[in-house]
Write a protein that holds these residues in place. Structure first.
Motif, PDB file in Angstrom:
ATOM      1  N   ASP A 187      38.810 -27.040 -51.700  1.00  6.41           N
ATOM      2  CA  ASP A 187      39.413 -27.232 -53.024  1.00  6.41           C
ATOM      3  C   ASP A 187      39.244 -28.682 -53.456  1.00  6.41           C
ATOM      4  O   ASP A 187      39.114 -29.574 -52.607  1.00  6.41           O
ATOM      5  CB  ASP A 187      40.906 -26.879 -52.977  1.00  6.41           C
ATOM      6  CG  ASP A 187      41.137 -25.382 -52.778  1.00  6.41           C
ATOM      7  OD1 ASP A 187      40.364 -24.599 -53.364  1.00  6.41           O
ATOM      8  OD2 ASP A 187      42.066 -25.027 -52.040  1.00  6.41           O
ATOM      9  N   PRO A 188      39.276 -28.933 -54.778  1.00  3.00           N
ATOM     10  CA  PRO A 188      39.528 -27.977 -55.862  1.00  3.00           C
ATOM     11  C   PRO A 188      38.292 -27.163 -56.219  1.00  3.00           C
ATOM     12  O   PRO A 188      37.156 -27.577 -55.981  1.00  3.00           O
ATOM     13  CB  PRO A 188      39.932 -28.883 -57.027  1.00  3.00           C
ATOM     14  CG  PRO A 188      39.193 -30.165 -56.767  1.00  3.00           C
ATOM     15  CD  PRO A 188      39.178 -30.319 -55.278  1.00  3.00           C
ATOM     16  N   THR A 189      38.546 -26.023 -56.819  1.00  4.96           N
ATOM     17  CA  THR A 189      37.469 -25.221 -57.371  1.00  4.96           C
ATOM     18  C   THR A 189      36.996 -25.847 -58.681  1.00  4.96           C
ATOM     19  O   THR A 189      37.649 -26.731 -59.246  1.00  4.96           O
ATOM     20  CB  THR A 189      37.944 -23.795 -57.644  1.00  4.96           C
ATOM     21  OG1 THR A 189      38.956 -23.845 -58.665  1.00  4.96           O
ATOM     22  CG2 THR A 189      38.493 -23.150 -56.384  1.00  4.96           C
ATOM     23  N   VAL A 190      35.883 -25.358 -59.175  1.00 13.07           N
ATOM     24  CA  VAL A 190      35.360 -25.871 -60.452  1.00 13.07           C
ATOM     25  C   VAL A 190      36.344 -25.603 -61.595  1.00 13.07           C
ATOM     26  O   VAL A 190      36.653 -26.520 -62.374  1.00 13.07           O
ATOM     27  CB  VAL A 190      33.969 -25.278 -60.746  1.00 13.07           C
ATOM     28  CG1 VAL A 190      33.524 -25.621 -62.165  1.00 13.07           C
ATOM     29  CG2 VAL A 190      32.951 -25.801 -59.736  1.00 13.07           C
ATOM     30  N   PRO A 191      36.900 -24.386 -61.744  1.00 18.27           N
ATOM     31  CA  PRO A 191      37.872 -24.173 -62.824  1.00 18.27           C
ATOM     32  C   PRO A 191      39.100 -25.075 -62.701  1.00 18.27           C
ATOM     33  O   PRO A 191      39.607 -25.575 -63.716  1.00 18.27           O
ATOM     34  CB  PRO A 191      38.254 -22.700 -62.678  1.00 18.27           C
ATOM     35  CG  PRO A 191      37.067 -22.065 -62.026  1.00 18.27           C
ATOM     36  CD  PRO A 191      36.557 -23.099 -61.077  1.00 18.27           C
ATOM     37  N   ALA A 192      39.579 -25.308 -61.467  1.00 16.96           N
ATOM     38  CA  ALA A 192      40.743 -26.177 -61.287  1.00 16.96           C
ATOM     39  C   ALA A 192      40.417 -27.611 -61.674  1.00 16.96           C
ATOM     40  O   ALA A 192      41.236 -28.307 -62.291  1.00 16.96           O
ATOM     41  CB  ALA A 192      41.225 -26.110 -59.840  1.00 16.96           C
ATOM     42  N   ALA A 193      39.221 -28.073 -61.333  1.00 17.49           N
ATOM     43  CA  ALA A 193      38.820 -29.430 -61.700  1.00 17.49           C
ATOM     44  C   ALA A 193      38.722 -29.577 -63.217  1.00 17.49           C
ATOM     45  O   ALA A 193      39.129 -30.599 -63.788  1.00 17.49           O
ATOM     46  CB  ALA A 193      37.486 -29.765 -61.035  1.00 17.49           C
ATOM     47  N   ALA A 236      43.928 -34.425 -68.491  1.00 14.35           N
ATOM     48  CA  ALA A 236      43.794 -35.878 -68.571  1.00 14.35           C
ATOM     49  C   ALA A 236      43.247 -36.343 -69.918  1.00 14.35           C
ATOM     50  O   ALA A 236      43.076 -37.548 -70.136  1.00 14.35           O
ATOM     51  CB  ALA A 236      42.889 -36.379 -67.451  1.00 14.35           C
ATOM     52  N   GLY A 237      42.945 -35.410 -70.818  1.00 12.14           N
ATOM     53  CA  GLY A 237      42.516 -35.772 -72.158  1.00 12.14           C
ATOM     54  C   GLY A 237      41.050 -35.558 -72.459  1.00 12.14           C
ATOM     55  O   GLY A 237      40.581 -35.909 -73.549  1.00 12.14           O
ATOM     56  N   ALA A 238      40.289 -34.984 -71.529  1.00 13.28           N
ATOM     57  CA  ALA A 238      38.862 -34.752 -71.770  1.00 13.28           C
ATOM     58  C   ALA A 238      38.678 -33.672 -72.831  1.00 13.28           C
ATOM     59  O   ALA A 238      39.260 -32.590 -72.739  1.00 13.28           O
ATOM     60  CB  ALA A 238      38.172 -34.341 -70.489  1.00 13.28           C
ATOM     61  N   SER A 240      40.389 -27.868 -65.440  1.00 14.50           N
ATOM     62  CA  SER A 240      41.760 -27.878 -65.960  1.00 14.50           C
ATOM     63  C   SER A 240      42.394 -29.256 -65.815  1.00 14.50           C
ATOM     64  O   SER A 240      43.082 -29.744 -66.726  1.00 14.50           O
ATOM     65  CB  SER A 240      42.609 -26.833 -65.228  1.00 14.50           C
ATOM     66  OG  SER A 240      42.160 -25.532 -65.517  1.00 14.50           O
ATOM     67  N   ALA A 241      42.155 -29.908 -64.676  1.00 16.30           N
ATOM     68  CA  ALA A 241      42.705 -31.242 -64.454  1.00 16.30           C
ATOM     69  C   ALA A 241      42.129 -32.246 -65.447  1.00 16.30           C
ATOM     70  O   ALA A 241      42.849 -33.120 -65.959  1.00 16.30           O
ATOM     71  CB  ALA A 241      42.431 -31.691 -63.022  1.00 16.30           C
TER      72      ALA A 241
END
Length: 249
Positions: free
Chosen positions: A171-177, A184-186, A179-180
């Motif tokens: 982890d993290p998975t691609v979807p979790a990354a 963070a504003g991306a 989301s993070a």
């Protein structure tokens, strides 16, 4: 000259072996006098044991194996040494030295950033969040290398953020990354590749990224980049230097 045998993981995807061939073409162009041969651990031909047998059959008594692996996980720690042990037992007159894996090295980071730039991502774009996607491993230090690169990128670029993600086993998975990074504003997402060549896992990363963020930019694997080719030669030359030092001691 002692042959350089570059060994890749191997893949059922023919693009993988083709990319290794292209990379070794760049290596040969950098050192035209060097005997450079491709080999694979699994799923692609020729296998490492067979290539080392051909090296011995051509009259060589030494070879340097350079693993085309970005980190020191199971393949580097187990599969490569096992294949070399098998080869040496079959061809006892052949002495084989194993070079270090390709990562970590700043040249890999440079190649990955060039792939991002080729996909249209700028270092000074604060709207972009970057996912650095690697294979993932049950060997935590291998994952930590990818995480360290992402942290350096987060501190050195003006992006909204940069985080690691893994296709499997970590982890993290691609979807979790993704989301993070959104949190963070991306406003835009780009995926940088910590893969040497196309194949099942890079395709999985791209599919997951596009499912999580429809307009995501996905960079190509490192491939036949000049920095990667120079790194292959550097690993070969470093292994030779250790050999010479050992004989001189």
């Amino acid at each position: 000259m002692i042959p350089l045998v570059a060994v890749g993981h191997g893949s059922r995807d023919p693009r993988s072996a083709a990319t290794v061939s292209e990379l070794l073409g760049v290596v040969r162009a950098l050192d035209p006098g060097l005997d450079v041969r491709a080999a694979f651990l699994d799923l692609s031909a020729p296998r490492l044991v067979d290539v080392l047998g051909a090296v011995s059959g051509d009259g060589h008594r030494e070879a340097v194996v350079v693993p085309l692996l970005l980190g020191s996980a199971f393949h580097a720690r187990v599969d490569v040494p096992n294949a070399i042990s098998e080869a040496v037992s079959r061809y006892p007159r052949l002495s084989v030295r194993i070079a270090e894996v390709l990562g970590p090295d700043p040249r890999l980071e440079s190649a990955a950033l060039r792939r991002l730039a080729a996909a249209g991502v700028r270092l000074d774009d604060p709207s972009v969040g970057v996912v650095l996607a690697g294979a993932g491993s049950s060997h935590a230090p291998a994952n930590a290398l990818v995480s360290a690169v992402a942290r350096r990128w987060a501190g050195g670029a003006r992006w909204a953020g940069a985080v690691e993600a893994f296709a499997a086993a970590a982890d993290p998975t691609v979807p979790a990354a993704i989301s993070a990074l959104r949190a963070a504003g991306a406003r835009r997402i780009a995926v940088a590749s910590w893969f040497l060549a196309p194949g099942l896992l890079p395709d999985r990363v791209a599919e997951q990224a596009r499912a999580a963020a429809g307009d995501v930019v996905v960079a190509q694997p490192l491939g036949a980049d000049i920095d990667v080719a120079e790194l292959v030669l550097h690993r070969y030359q470093a292994a030779l230097s250790c050999r010479v030092a050992a004989r001189s001691a």
